[in-house]
Design a protein around this motif. Structure first.
Motif, short mmCIF file in Angstrom:
data_model
loop_
_atom_site.label_atom_id
_atom_site.label_comp_id
_atom_site.label_asym_id
_atom_site.label_seq_id
_atom_site.Cartn_x
_atom_site.Cartn_y
_atom_site.Cartn_z
N GLU A 530 3.88 -16.53 -1.46
CA GLU A 530 4.66 -15.36 -1.88
C GLU A 530 5.92 -15.23 -1.05
O GLU A 530 7.01 -14.97 -1.58
CB GLU A 530 3.80 -14.11 -1.74
N ARG A 533 8.33 -17.99 -2.06
CA ARG A 533 8.93 -17.68 -3.37
C ARG A 533 10.07 -16.68 -3.23
O ARG A 533 11.14 -16.85 -3.83
CB ARG A 533 7.86 -17.13 -4.30
N ARG A 534 9.85 -15.66 -2.42
CA ARG A 534 10.88 -14.63 -2.24
C ARG A 534 12.14 -15.21 -1.58
O ARG A 534 13.26 -14.89 -1.99
CB ARG A 534 10.33 -13.48 -1.40
N ALA A 537 14.10 -17.24 -3.87
CA ALA A 537 14.74 -16.40 -4.88
C ALA A 537 15.92 -15.61 -4.31
O ALA A 537 16.55 -14.83 -5.03
CB ALA A 537 13.72 -15.44 -5.49
N ALA A 539 15.78 -13.74 -1.18
CA ALA A 539 15.45 -12.67 -0.24
C ALA A 539 15.98 -13.01 1.15
O ALA A 539 16.01 -14.17 1.56
CB ALA A 539 13.94 -12.47 -0.18
N HIS A 559 14.27 0.74 -1.45
CA HIS A 559 13.90 -0.68 -1.55
C HIS A 559 12.60 -0.88 -2.32
O HIS A 559 12.42 -1.94 -2.93
CB HIS A 559 13.77 -1.30 -0.15
N ARG A 562 10.47 -4.24 -3.19
CA ARG A 562 11.31 -5.40 -2.89
C ARG A 562 11.42 -5.67 -1.39
O ARG A 562 11.98 -6.69 -0.98
CB ARG A 562 12.72 -5.19 -3.47
N ILE A 596 13.89 -8.52 2.42
CA ILE A 596 14.31 -7.73 1.27
C ILE A 596 14.80 -8.66 0.18
O ILE A 596 15.63 -9.55 0.43
CB ILE A 596 15.41 -6.72 1.66
N ASP A 597 14.27 -8.46 -1.01
CA ASP A 597 14.66 -9.29 -2.14
C ASP A 597 16.14 -9.14 -2.45
O ASP A 597 16.77 -8.13 -2.13
CB ASP A 597 13.85 -8.91 -3.38
N ALA A 598 16.67 -10.14 -3.12
CA ALA A 598 18.09 -10.14 -3.50
C ALA A 598 18.33 -9.16 -4.62
O ALA A 598 17.42 -8.52 -5.16
CB ALA A 598 18.50 -11.55 -3.91
N GLU A 600 19.89 -6.24 -4.66
CA GLU A 600 19.67 -4.82 -4.40
C GLU A 600 20.92 -4.04 -4.79
O GLU A 600 22.03 -4.56 -4.78
CB GLU A 600 19.35 -4.59 -2.93
#
Length: 615
Positions: A530, A533-534, A537, A539, A559, A562, A596-598, A600
């Protein structure tokens, strides 16, 4: 007067509780053990409850177990850097201590040179019962720690044997008779120690290697071999048992044929229990009037022992050594006396007070035990309360290791390491993948190539400044095994691993949960796949300072799912590692280190940037 059952229960409870209390409030456990033991002795006399003869035997056997456990912690690899200094400390340093302690003892306390020489021999010892707990409290760097540990364990049997040699010359008539006694005793002691100690270690290895002992009986049988070897060596030559069990422990620890980790865990737990009980019981035997009878002579002797004799011994032993002047000063200020000194003094004092060849020697024998306990109490108090502060001032100890040892050097692990290193924390990565190691080094990160499960790598690691382990490889098995391997180093509270997808599932047929071997990192779903993967992608790891205007609730609101909080940095700079079961709420003034995921919203970016400006 309490019953033996009540007294022994109190001894064990006080021994364990005092060590927990000392750990909780960060001060030397031995000091509290002595105070509580002395207080208990005013209500219950251990000599009357247990009996002097039985008590002496129990103390001797307990010290044997403690010295064997101490021997298990000694590794020959530690001698590569500090071997010459250690050798001179246990030879030259021991001789200097004996000579000077004898001279000051004769001048200030004793009326006869023979008993003064016996006391001087006893005060050459330090011992794992006091050095071990103090080193855990002080946490010095590797070199001074290795020197203090080796000296404390190896010098105990040497000092005890020296005391035996001096004791056996007391009734001798003339120097020729004394020389013959000394030569005979030295040869017998060396033979008994090497044969019994080496033979005991070989027997244990043979039994374990051929699987002749079931797992559940291994620790008890090894304990039996240790106690049997101690008693056999003592029967062959008086007081050679301490040297025999030390040799046995060192030989067993440094062989490469069988694993000793499970044995060390058992012996450490038993050693902690014995140390607590022994200090409580022996301190309870001391009477206040015996201490006051020593007068100012006893006080001046201790002042000389701490301020003159110990520094002179360390100076003579470490001249032209590789130790720095800071390390020498630290070692010169670390020589507390412990159980071995008390046990040896008690045995010889009883014998001399009954069978001493003259009235003067019998009178001096009555001063030996009170002086020994006064030395123990004073040295433990002074070194215990001041050595850590001195070590910090000298720069030979870590105030509170905040650094992290990260297992794995993949993309996510490197980003975590860079974020922590930017904030001034010590970070070290280990990975068996050379591409990951190369990438980490290009990022300016301290990295080591190798298999974390390799014993040689574990033994060779420099852990200075590191206080926690984060196992974050793609292999759940490697993470679990690494956590097990370093639990001894960082303790359970300092060992973390990524959760597995099965971490919260019940194990069928086992009647319980599949519990992880370490604390689970970050969040219940923060598995390696996980997190990877983040990161792939887009993060990124960001730092956010919480304020009254932008608190944790606002952070969550913006947030949501995310963001995964990885670390929390307090106002004082303490690093808290977020765990999957942590439900605490960060407060204003703390800084969050989060993944933090992209993609935002721009408003979130602005608030994070304003928060970082406030930092």
């Amino acid at each position: 007067m309490p019953s033996p059952l009540v007294y022994l229960t109190l001894v064990l409870v006080i021994g364990v509780a005092a060590q927990w209390f000392a750990w909780r409030f960060r001060f030397p456990a031995i000091l509290l053990l002595l105070v509580l033991g002395f207080a208990l002795g005013r209500w219950a006399d251990p000599d009357e409850i247990i009996g002097q003869s039985l008590l002496a035997s129990v103390v001797s056997l307990s010290v044997a177990v403690i010295l064997f456990e101490g021997g298990l912690s000694l590794r020959f690899r530690e001698l590569a850097e500090t071997g010459p200094a250690i050798f001179r400390l246990i030879t030259v340093g021991c001789i200097v201590t004996w000579i000077l302690a004898t001279a000051f003892g004769r001048l200030l306390v004793f009326d006869t040179l023979r008993v003064a020489a016996l006391a001087g021999a006893i005060f050459t010892v330090t011992g794992p019962t006091v050095i071990g707990p103090l080193l855990r409290h002080i946490r010095p760097h590797r070199r001074p720690s290795a020197v203090a540990k080796w000296e404390g364990i190896v010098v105990d049997p040497i000092g005890a044997i020296l005391a035996v040699l001096v004791y056996e010359t007391i009734p001798a008539e003339g120097p020729e008779a004394a020389a013959m006694m000394l030569t005979s005793a030295v040869l017998k002691t060396a033979a008994a120690s090497l044969i019994v100690g080496g033979g005991g270690a070989a027997l244990i290895v043979l039994l374990l290697r051929r699987h002749l002992i079931p797992d559940y009986l291994q620790a008890p049988i090894i304990l039996g071999v240790v106690l049997g070897g101690f008693t056999l060596a003592n029967e062959l030559q008086h007081e050679s048992g301490l040297a025999a069990v030390t040799v046995m422990g060192i030989a067993f620890a440094n062989q490469k044929l069988v694993s000793i980790e499970h044995v060390m865990t058992f012996k450490e737990n038993l050693g902690i229990l014995l140390i607590g009980a022994l200090f409580v019981v022996l301190a309870g035997r001391l009477q206040p009037e015996n201490l006051t009878a020593l007068g100012w002579g006893g006080v001046l002797f201790i002042v000389a022992l701490i301020l003159l004799i110990r520094p002179a011994a360390v100076l003579a032993a470490t001249v032209r050594s590789t130790l720095t002047w800071r390390e020498r000063i630290f070692i010169a200020w670390l020589a507390p006396r412990g159980i071995v000194a008390a046990a040896v003094a008690s045995v010889f004092a009883i014998a001399l007070s009954r069978f001493g060849p003259s009235e003067a020697i019998r009178a001096d024998a009555d001063r030996l035990v009170p002086l020994t306990f006064l030395v123990i109490i004073t040295t433990v108090a002074i070194y215990g309360l001041t050595a850590r502060h001195l070590a910090l001032r000298l720069g030979v100890a870590e105030p509170d290791p905040q650094g992290v040892l990260i297992i794995g050097a993949g993309e996510f692990e490197r980003e975590v390491a860079k974020a922590l290193q930017e904030d001034g924390y010590v970070v070290k990565l280990i990975d068996s993948n050379r591409e990951n190691v190369t990438a980490a080094k290009l990022d300016g990160l301290r990295t080591r190539h190798g298999n974390i499960l390799s014993e040689s790598l574990q033994e060779d690691l420099d852990l200075s400044g590191l206080g926690r382990l984060l196992a974050m490889t793609s292999s759940d098995e490697v993470n679990a095994l690494a956590a097990i391997a370093f639990t001894h180093t960082f303790e359970r509270a300092g060992v973390f691993q990524l959760p597995t997808p099965q971490a919260d599932k019940k194990t069928k047929g086992q009647g319980g949960e599949n519990r992880p071997t370490a604390r689970r990192l970050f969040a219940p779903d923060a598995t390696y796949n996980e997190l990877t993967r983040r990161v792939k992608a887009g993060a990124v790891i960001k730092k956010t300072l919480l304020t009254p205007e932008f608190d944790y609730e606002a952070f969550q609101k913006q947030h949501g799912d995310r963001a995964i909080v990885l670390f929390i940095v307090s106002k004082t700079g303490d690093l808290k590692i977020r765990t999957a079961d942590d439900t605490s709420v960060p407060v204003a003034g703390q800084k969050l280190v989060s993944l933090i995921d992209a993609a935002e919203p721009s408003s979130t970016k602005e608030k994070d940037e304003s928060a970082m400006e406030a930092a």
